[in-house]
Motif scaffolding. Structure first.
Motif: not given
Length: 173
Positions: A101-111, A126-142
């Motif tokens: 796949g396409n890693e759009i938010v890199s893995y961050e190990s839990p701590n 997904q409905l199709g390829r390249q239809t999902v994009y990275a959010p601008g943040w990690r905190q308070n993601f929903n």
């Protein structure tokens, strides 16, 4: 499996992170060639590198999005950063694993610093390829809002494990 005995319900993942759904695709998460199952306890040192995530199916034309979140950040008693986004991979072809796949938010190990944290993997079709994009943040993601924005619908599979600091023991505080 009855809802009352579903580990995602018992662990509070259904409700805190996801709405009830019917699993329709297999999701296998392994680390060091050991399978992770719902509710397993894993220390942060065992998660320094991203786990292997295999997605079921046999149609390479169907794509999936994988979300990994911590709904208990920074602590289960005060999860004011809920949900913390640890990893986001899109465009995973059916029958492959997350490395395809396409890693759009890199893995961050839990701590986690206090309490026992649930780490949740949610898989969406997904409905199709390249239809999902990275959010601008990690905190308070929903996860629910994210799925709605990109028309992902309900998850097709999910899994969670517990994680606490290396010397930790005890409750969810």
């Amino acid at each position: 499996m009855s809802r009352a005995r579903d580990p995602l319900v018992v662990g509070g993942v259904i409700g805190d992170v996801l709405d009830p759904f019917e699993r329709s695709v297999s999701l296998r998460v392994t680390r060091n060639n050991r399978e992770i199952n719902n509710g397993y306890d894993i220390r942060p040192s065992a998660l320094l590198h991203q786990p292997r995530v295999q997605v079921g199916g046999n149609d390479f034309r169907i794509f999936f999005t994988l979300v990994m979140v911590d709904p208990d950040a920074p602590s289960p008693s005060d999860p004011n950063l809920r949900e913390y986004l640890h990893w986001l991979v899109t465009d995973i072809p059916g029958g492959t694993d997350a490395t395809f796949g396409n890693e759009i938010v890199s893995y961050e190990s839990p701590n986690p610093t206090s309490g026992i944290h649930r780490l949740v993997f949610a898989l969406f079709r997904q409905l199709g390829r390249q239809t999902v994009y990275a959010p601008g943040w990690r905190q308070n993601f929903n996860t629910r809002d994210f799925a709605e924005i990109y028309n992902l619908g309900l998850p097709v599979a999910a899994l969670y494990f517990n994680c606490q600091r290396e010397g930790g023991c005890g409750g969810r505080r």
